[in-house]
Design an enzyme around this catalytic site. Structure first.
Site, short mmCIF file in Angstrom:
data_model
loop_
_atom_site.label_atom_id
_atom_site.label_comp_id
_atom_site.label_asym_id
_atom_site.label_seq_id
_atom_site.Cartn_x
_atom_site.Cartn_y
_atom_site.Cartn_z
N ARG A 1 43.97 30.00 41.93
CA ARG A 1 43.39 29.36 43.12
C ARG A 1 42.04 28.72 42.80
NH1 ARG A 1 43.71 34.92 46.19
NH2 ARG A 1 45.42 35.03 44.70
N LYS B 1 45.92 42.03 32.69
CA LYS B 1 47.26 42.41 33.14
C LYS B 1 47.74 43.62 32.33
CE LYS B 1 48.61 37.72 34.47
NZ LYS B 1 48.75 37.97 35.93
#
Length: 298
Positions: free
Chosen positions: A285, A211
């Site tokens: 996920r 990030k």
């Protein structure tokens, strides 16, 4: 306290707002020790549980890591809040009203736990300490909640390649957490099964697709798990009948080290589905995939 026109229905969320307004007013009046609130009849009919939840949750303050003048003390002199019905409605069934207020307080305790988990820094809360929190919820449940923790070998035996792929970069061992609620005095028959699954990334750097902004907020990536644990605590306290609830969290971190997954890795989930990793910052996920398969099987 006014609630608009008498013939207007009480909108969803209104009672929670009332509780929060009462708490805010008590906090603003710093020296107040007692408070009485007169509610219209339709407020009593709408139920007091949400009023209680809103009131207590609005007085939450996390002072675990604050010192000196940064410590927040909300409504610190308050000792008693009395709710009165404009038509005397509360007097009709004080026992029921008291039970509703206690239920709201228990809901707020679940919210407190959720906020405590999300607010905790990663050097305090990792997958192992989250597992300890799960054990504490079970220990405090009075026997209605059973805690099962699957370690790395257990997860490997179940073929949880998607979850373990993310956990490869974790500082601590992955902890797959399963809390099971069953009602007290239940025979186990004719219970409706409910599964609650939450994302349990205790910190998310993004992995090798690191990030580039808001990294300091990534302790919040366990928000789903925090909500699950708060719900588990509240469920144990409220002890609903007729339901068997399963609270499931695949806890780990998405970090960078020599073992961490990289873009182009192919992982195999516990249902045999293969997954090509294009971006390592799509870790949620992957952990949820194996958690959902587990919930479906259990």
């Amino acid at each position: 306290m006014g609630m608009g026109k008498e013939d207007k229905d009480v909108e969803e969320g209104t009672m929670t707002k009332i509780g929060k307004v009462i708490a805010a007013k008590c906090n603003k009046e710093k020296k107040v020790s007692t408070c009485a609130v007169v509610l219209p009849p339709k407020a009593i009919e709408a139920g007091l549980t949400d009023v209680s939840t809103g009131f207590y949750s609005a007085l939450y303050a996390d002072n675990r890591y604050r010192t000196g003048k940064n410590i927040k003390k909300l409504a610190e002199h308050l000792t008693c809040v009395t709710l009165l019905a404009a038509d005397g409605g509360l007097a009709a069934d004080v026992t029921e009203a008291d039970a509703s207020l206690v239920a709201g307080q228990q809901m707020a305790r679940g919210i407190f736990l959720t906020k405590d988990i999300v607010n905790a820094p990663h050097n305090v809360l990792n997958s192992e300490s989250l597992a300890h929190t799960a054990k504490r919820i079970a220990a405090e449940s009075g026997g209605t909640i059973k805690c099962t923790i699957l370690n790395k070998k257990d997860c490997e035996s179940r073929g949880m390649g998607a979850y373990l792929g993310v956990a490869r970069g974790s500082e601590t061992e992955p902890q797959f957490i399963h809390l099971t609620y069953t009602p007290p005095k239940s025979s186990g028959k004719d219970l409706k099964k409910v599964g609650i699954v939450g994302k349990g990334l205790l910190f998310d750097t993004g992995g090798y697709n690191i990030k580039t902004a808001m990294m300091e907020l990534m302790k919040f990536d366990c928000g789903g798990a925090a909500a699950v644990f708060g719900a588990a605590r509240a469920t144990a306290a409220l002890a609903p009948e007729g339901v068997e609830a399963h609270f499931i969290v695949a806890a780990c971190e998405n970090m960078i080290n020599e073992k961490a997954m990289v873009p182009s890795d192919v992982l195999t989930a516990s249902n045999g589905k293969t997954i090509e990793v294009i971006n390592t910052d799509a870790e949620g996920r992957l952990t949820l995939a194996d958690a959902l398969v587990y919930a479906d099987k259990e």
